[in-house]
Design an enzyme around this catalytic site. Structure first.
Site, PDB file in Angstrom:
ATOM      1  N   ASP B   8       0.862  -1.180   0.000  1.00 53.58           N
ATOM      2  CA  ASP B   8       0.000   0.000   0.000  1.00 53.58           C
ATOM      3  C   ASP B   8       0.905   1.238   0.000  1.00 53.58           C
ATOM      4  O   ASP B   8       1.663   1.451   0.946  1.00 53.58           O
ATOM      5  CB  ASP B   8      -0.882  -0.047   1.261  1.00 53.58           C
ATOM      6  CG  ASP B   8      -1.961   1.005   1.251  1.00 53.58           C
ATOM      7  OD1 ASP B   8      -1.865   1.951   0.449  1.00 53.58           O
ATOM      8  OD2 ASP B   8      -2.897   0.896   2.072  1.00 53.58           O
ATOM      9  N   ASP B 102      -2.887   2.486  -6.043  1.00 53.39           N
ATOM     10  CA  ASP B 102      -1.856   2.524  -5.004  1.00 53.39           C
ATOM     11  C   ASP B 102      -1.839   1.286  -4.098  1.00 53.39           C
ATOM     12  O   ASP B 102      -1.204   1.295  -3.055  1.00 53.39           O
ATOM     13  CB  ASP B 102      -1.990   3.796  -4.161  1.00 53.39           C
ATOM     14  CG  ASP B 102      -3.345   3.913  -3.482  1.00 53.39           C
ATOM     15  OD1 ASP B 102      -4.230   3.095  -3.781  1.00 53.39           O
ATOM     16  OD2 ASP B 102      -3.511   4.825  -2.660  1.00 53.39           O
ATOM     17  N   GLU B 103      -2.521   0.225  -4.492  1.00 54.46           N
ATOM     18  CA  GLU B 103      -2.523  -0.995  -3.685  1.00 54.46           C
ATOM     19  C   GLU B 103      -2.389  -2.225  -4.581  1.00 54.46           C
ATOM     20  O   GLU B 103      -3.044  -2.298  -5.621  1.00 54.46           O
ATOM     21  CB  GLU B 103      -3.843  -1.144  -2.920  1.00 54.46           C
ATOM     22  CG  GLU B 103      -4.034  -0.209  -1.755  1.00 54.46           C
ATOM     23  CD  GLU B 103      -5.425  -0.361  -1.166  1.00 54.46           C
ATOM     24  OE1 GLU B 103      -5.537  -0.665   0.013  1.00 54.46           O
ATOM     25  OE2 GLU B 103      -6.399  -0.184  -1.921  1.00 54.46           O
TER      26      GLU B 103
END
Lengths: 82, 405
Positions: B8, B102-103
């Site tokens: 993350d 973003d993960e």
């Protein structure tokens, strides 16, 4: 950032698939790139534009290299300083 | 033993901007969308410490943090970084699911031993991200996606945590249920009204009690509180076997209430969805329109077609029928279009010449756009320059199609 969008002459290295701007001429001044702070690629069809945020230690510049036209542009300059 | 890693990126957009411009480092930064959007997309940790949150109005954010530096986000920068991050993850396992920009989830069950174990993979990835991009990531590890996500959430920012299978019950015992991925504040309130304040208590609640209160979700809640999750990491090569829908949504540069303007955006979205469907050889039989009002109230309406399609104008026609059936109460902030009930296209020849002509036209348009760049040739109604997305969709991924919208 202040938008400039002017063609510029850039000296760069192309090595092992990586591009690195070393110095460029703008407004009659030779600017030595001290650090590339970020690099990213914008893909559009088969064309690629490499963007570089670079600094000479005082000012932040945004350079763009178009792989289709083999040309460099100074996109923008950070007026607030680095 | 199964091991999943979640990576993350910490305050992703803001961190990228701080890395790009050294003058922003250590300062409170808010990234906003392009156009007239004044909502904070991401706040740097310095801004968060002063109370600035994602989704906050810029006026409100400036009021609580006058020294806030506002930066207009650059989607290309973030999507390029995400693509490069995926290349990095693929060095450690082929089972990589880009869950959002973003993960990412990595299933390292079969490869961890090659790299010195999951913790070592986590350390190496964090180090590489810092070296390549200068930004921080939090890495969570666990026996499944749910626990990997919890491990990351509990160790943010710049964290590294592995919750092993034998530690799961202990970690969950006193944890408020809303800290689990998928349990919202409202659900947590419902649970509290039943006297359930921790995951431990939820795990011990008889399934019958939960089922009578929450239906089939009740059983799922109990499994979550026990730290159980069977959902697989949907790597790109696997997910296409099981794809449920193809969708695209867009936060508009400014709130819109005029129907012709809304329809122009919907044509653009229908075109993007159908273009993707055609690239991956899918056609959909259901069409869904998603609308989010200025107040963030969101809803969707759906229509079934008589045959599967990936033709932009058939999908757009159905979307327009759905829109015409609505009475919009507020200006629209976000629009989405998706097609579902997907079928693989078999390459069957069209029965009527007109259908064949239409198919060839779309194929030609796609070829032009793939060669010269998307939007090289567009439907005239989408031409206005301001019709560019202001904020990147959180569901953005480097390639492939999502299993669901």
């Amino acid at each position: 950032m202040t938008e400039i969008d002017e063609p510029v002459v850039v000296v760069a290295t192309f090595y092992q698939g990586r591009i690195r701007p070393v110095k460029f001429k703008w407004k009659g001044r030779l600017i030595h790139v001290k650090k590339v702070t970020y690099h990213w690629i914008q893909k559009d069809g088969l064309k690629e534009i490499h963007f570089f945020s670079v600094t000479d230690g005082k000012t932040l510049y945004s350079l763009a290299y178009d792989t289709d036209t083999i040309s460099w542009h100074l996109q923008a300059v950070e007026t607030e300083g680095v | 033993m199964k091991t999943i890693i979640l990576i993350d990126m910490d305050a992703f957009f803001a961190s990228v901007e701080q890395q790009s411009n050294p003058a922003l480092r250590g300062r409170p930064v808010a990234v906003i969308g392009a156009g007239k959007r004044t909502v904070v997309t991401t706040a740097s940790y310095e801004a968060r410490a002063r109370g600035v949150k994602t989704g906050m109005n810029l006026y409100e954010a400036k009021k609580i943090c006058p020294e806030l530096v506002v930066v207009v986000g650059n989607n290309d920068k973030y999507t390029h970084t995400c693509t490069k991050l995926k290349e990095l993850y693929l060095k450690y396992t082929p089972d990589v699911e880009i869950y959002s920009v973003d993960e990412a989830f990595l299933d390292v069950t079969g490869s961890a031993h090659l790299f010195g174990g999951p913790l070592e993979i986590g350390r190496k990835i964090k180090k590489e991200i810092k070296r390549l991009f200068g930004i921080n990531a939090t890495v969570g590890m666990g026996p499944n996606r749910l626990i990997a996500k919890l491990a990351a959430d509990l160790s943010k920012p710049d964290g590294l945590r592995w919750i092993k299978r034998e530690e799961v019950a202990e970690v969950l015992e006193d944890l408020p249920p809303e800290q689990l991925w998928g349990i919202g504040k409202r659900m947590a309130e419902h649970l509290r009204s039943l006297g359930i304040c921790t995951c431990g208590e939820l795990a011990r609640t008889p399934v019958g009690v939960l089922r009578s209160r929450f239906g089939i979700v009740g059983e799922h809640l109990k499994r979550m509180a026990q730290g159980l999750d069977d959902s697989p990491v949907a790597a790109d090569d696997k997910e296409t076997e099981d794809v449920k829908s193809i969708g695209h949504s867009m936060t508009l540069p400014e709130d819109v209430y005029r129907i012709p303007e809304i329809k122009a955006y919907l044509l653009l979205l229908s075109d993007r969805v159908c273009f993707r469907a055609r690239q991956y050889g899918y056609a959909g039989k259901t069409v869904t329109l998603i609308v989010r009002y200025r107040s963030f109230e969101t809803f969707s309406v759906r229509k079934k077609l008589n045959s599967p399609t990936n033709d932009t104008h058939r999908v757009f026609g159905a979307i327009c029928e759905l829109l015409d059936g609505l009475r919009l109460r507020e200006p629209v902030r976000l629009l989405g279009v998706s097609i579902g009930s997907l079928l693989r296209q078999s390459g069957q020849l069209a029965l009527f010449p007109e259908q064949d002509r239409r198919r060839r036209l779309l194929e030609t348009l796609d070829r032009i756009n793939l060669r010269y760049g998307l939007r090289s040739i567009v439907w005239a109604a989408t031409l206005e320059p301001k019709r560019q997305p202001g904020v990147i969709s959180p569901a953005w991924r480097p390639e492939g199609v999502h299993r669901s919208l």
